[in-house]
Design an enzyme around this catalytic site. Sequence first.
Site, PDB file in Angstrom:
ATOM      1  N   ARG A 109      39.834  43.649  35.817  1.00 42.16           N
ATOM      2  CA  ARG A 109      40.749  42.676  36.534  1.00 42.16           C
ATOM      3  C   ARG A 109      39.870  41.378  36.941  1.00 42.16           C
ATOM      4  NH1 ARG A 109      41.283  46.143  42.332  1.00 42.16           N
ATOM      5  NH2 ARG A 109      39.214  46.633  42.592  1.00 42.16           N
ATOM      6  N   GLU A 148      41.466  40.075  46.859  1.00 43.42           N
ATOM      7  CA  GLU A 148      40.008  39.848  46.931  1.00 43.42           C
ATOM      8  C   GLU A 148      39.361  38.956  46.241  1.00 43.42           C
ATOM      9  OE1 GLU A 148      38.382  43.952  46.763  1.00 43.42           O
ATOM     10  OE2 GLU A 148      39.136  44.460  48.811  1.00 43.42           O
ATOM     11  N   CYS A 159      30.785  28.748  33.068  1.00 45.98           N
ATOM     12  CA  CYS A 159      31.260  28.432  31.975  1.00 45.98           C
ATOM     13  C   CYS A 159      31.353  26.918  31.829  1.00 45.98           C
ATOM     14  CB  CYS A 159      32.716  28.866  32.118  1.00 45.98           C
ATOM     15  SG  CYS A 159      33.906  28.014  33.124  1.00 45.98           S
ATOM     16  N   CYS A 162      33.058  25.082  34.653  1.00 48.47           N
ATOM     17  CA  CYS A 162      32.264  25.079  35.950  1.00 48.47           C
ATOM     18  C   CYS A 162      31.206  23.869  35.829  1.00 48.47           C
ATOM     19  CB  CYS A 162      31.568  26.354  36.455  1.00 48.47           C
ATOM     20  SG  CYS A 162      33.047  27.470  36.930  1.00 48.47           S
ATOM     21  N   GLU A 314      44.030  46.919  53.408  1.00 51.15           N
ATOM     22  CA  GLU A 314      43.759  48.205  53.095  1.00 51.15           C
ATOM     23  C   GLU A 314      43.067  48.927  53.979  1.00 51.15           C
ATOM     24  OE1 GLU A 314      42.055  47.373  49.083  1.00 51.15           O
ATOM     25  OE2 GLU A 314      43.541  46.139  48.522  1.00 51.15           O
ATOM     26  N   GLU A 362      41.415  54.033  39.006  1.00 56.28           N
ATOM     27  CA  GLU A 362      41.277  54.352  40.261  1.00 56.28           C
ATOM     28  C   GLU A 362      41.862  55.772  40.567  1.00 56.28           C
ATOM     29  OE1 GLU A 362      42.494  51.226  43.016  1.00 56.28           O
ATOM     30  OE2 GLU A 362      40.649  49.941  42.379  1.00 56.28           O
TER      31      GLU A 362
HETATM   32  C1  GAL Z   1      39.970  47.197  46.971  1.00 53.71           C
HETATM   33  C2  GAL Z   1      40.881  46.675  46.166  1.00 53.71           C
HETATM   34  C3  GAL Z   1      41.924  47.541  45.818  1.00 53.71           C
HETATM   35  C4  GAL Z   1      41.586  48.745  44.916  1.00 53.71           C
HETATM   36  C5  GAL Z   1      40.396  49.471  46.040  1.00 53.71           C
HETATM   37  C6  GAL Z   1      39.932  50.668  45.661  1.00 53.71           C
HETATM   38  O1  GAL Z   1      38.550  46.670  47.028  1.00 53.71           O
HETATM   39  O2  GAL Z   1      41.309  45.382  46.875  1.00 53.71           O
HETATM   40  O3  GAL Z   1      42.604  46.988  44.746  1.00 53.71           O
HETATM   41  O4  GAL Z   1      40.799  48.281  43.980  1.00 53.71           O
HETATM   42  O5  GAL Z   1      39.533  48.648  46.430  1.00 53.71           O
HETATM   43  O6  GAL Z   1      39.268  50.486  44.646  1.00 53.71           O
END
Ligand code: GAL
Length: 669
Positions: A109, A148, A159, A162, A314, A362
């Site tokens: 990603r 993030e 690149c 940039c 989160e 994940e």
């Molecule tokens: C965070 C991210 C989430 C998920 C989580 C666990 O940093 O924002 O999307 O990836 O970590 O890895």
Amino acid sequence: MNEETRMVFGVDYYPEHWPEDRWSTDVRLMKEAGFNMVRLAEFTWSLLEPEEGCHDFRWLDKIIGMLHENGLGVMLCTPTAAPPEWLMHKHPEIYPTGLDGRVRGFGSRRHYCSNSAVFREYTEKIIQAMATRYRNHPAVMAWQLDNEFGCHDTVRCYCEDCAKGFGKWLEAKYGDIGVLNQQWGTVFWGQQYPSFDRVILPKPTICDAPKYGLFAHNPGLILDFFRFSSDSMVEYSDFQVRILRENGVTLPITHNFMAGFYDIDYFKLAEGLDFVSWDCYPHLTGANLDSYHEIAYQHDKIRGYKNMKFWITEMASGPLGWNIMSRTPNPGQLRLWTYQAVAHGADGILYFRWRPCLFGTEQYWHGVLDHDGIPRRRYQELKQTREELQKLQDVILQTDNDSQACIIHSFDNEWSHGYQPHSPGFSYNNLLFSMHYGLQKAGINCDVRDMQADLSAYRLVVFPAYNISSPEEAQKIREYVENGGTVVFTFRSGGRDSCNKITGETLPGYFRDLLGIDVIDYDALADARVPLDGLLPHSEASFWCDVIDPRASQVLSTYGSEYYAGSPCVTLNPYGKGRAVYIGFQTDPKTYANLFSHLYPDASFLEPCDAIETVRRKKGDESFAFLLNHSNNSLSLQVFCPFTDLATGKTHRKEIDLVPYDARIVRFL
Ligand code: GAL
């Protein structure tokens, strides 16, 4: 949301990972736990636009509708953190380039360069489509941009886009290439540039030897490149905000910041947002007691970026990991971490994630439920925590953090020290953290701000290794001290200008008159340690020792060895109505705590104890505090200022008993 559900409790949900016939069970369980917010969609661009220009919002409409029918609000995310394969296939120039010159391709990603004009076009189109569809949806309560920014080392890109962007950025800053050459000192090793478009990106050079910590670039170039990279990300964030606003979104917009991440100037990123959020994973930092101090430090920093309350987008809710797993949170710890976040200023908390995924990177990152979708102890603990906090939400929402001290954090210094750490192993951020930890141990709560802060709001302002500064900042600090404030500076302060050049003034340079001392020599210690005497016996200096001529200042402590044994290492200069303290070395949190307690005795309202964190809050004349037991032990502690426990109604005048992982909110009498 109605009055009863003003605090936000929610989860990060990925309905796209589950069959639709499970969704109603999930929504019911969320509702039964009392959650009132669900974050959705940050990695779903490929579903929302499976082919260029063909949008499919049916699945998102459906889940948002179900959540709404059940009284749950939605935090909707722009999906730009996961650009779809069709886009990358068509426009590979969007991919970022690493320091090693390699293109960072598809397969995870964040595979985009924020300076790519093509990517900006596509960003605009997908956000436009989402905004017009959901801007008036009654379930949507807030928006999160992307996910993030900068994660996985994606701020600094090498690149072509940039390279061009950097030249333009420099031209806007310096106007004339001669000025740049002079400010960077490119005469050194004959590096003068003829024009802005010929300035290089700081890629590896002949002289670099990472194994020995050697990097050869001009410090002016490095600092400006780091600033440019940060500005590029901030500009991309502001661009997303603009698209949402131009397309009718009026709701609050946030972004999920990261702990321990310093490639983006978060103060600048925060300016364009309505509020700041962050992703909090306490047990990733380690299982020892230091880790709670680290989380406290992160919370305080996040609050400082906008000087206001924040959300946790989160929050850990189970064992974590991609390939291997962390320890599982003990019973009581999810509750404790929630109270800790709230104590430091979080009035919204979303737990990551609702249920661990059965596939993908994940798989091991656990959530509120387990892989089998069954609610167990973690679900029950969060449900109970939500119920408790909701009862106390008036106090939580109406009180603010009551910080007596402030640590000044500067990204310029972060980046300058990062490239040239002065002494092997020195970390600017570890220094800030140790001083924050020391303040906490001394019972002094603390904000972390930049130099925009109104210093007069604090009794004490701490400037760790505040090297890059200016005469204007020095004047602001002098006025604060003249009017009665106390400042604490450390080694490596006042020596560099905003172009990262050494000023050549006797150290501590800009602050020499205020601190009333001269630094006449110094010693970069590497692994050596130097014992201290005077006010701080049984303590040691690490990383650095300044040799100080105290002139007229008071000497609080001296070195205990080396050729400078017996010479001053901590000084205090009475200045106007205030005090200016200098610490010529780095040390451990306990020693900082002793020093801060010397400056401010009696700050604690509870018997000091390593496992206990106390966070003060206030509302007008009323004072409150959170007491948090971060250990797995029952503790009985002496009370210095009587208070009433808000949950039990019991008044404690002499002592309080705390169970393992206990968390209380109290009002002082
Ligand atoms: C965070 C991210 C989430 C998920 C989580 C666990 O940093 O924002 O999307 O990836 O970590 O890895």
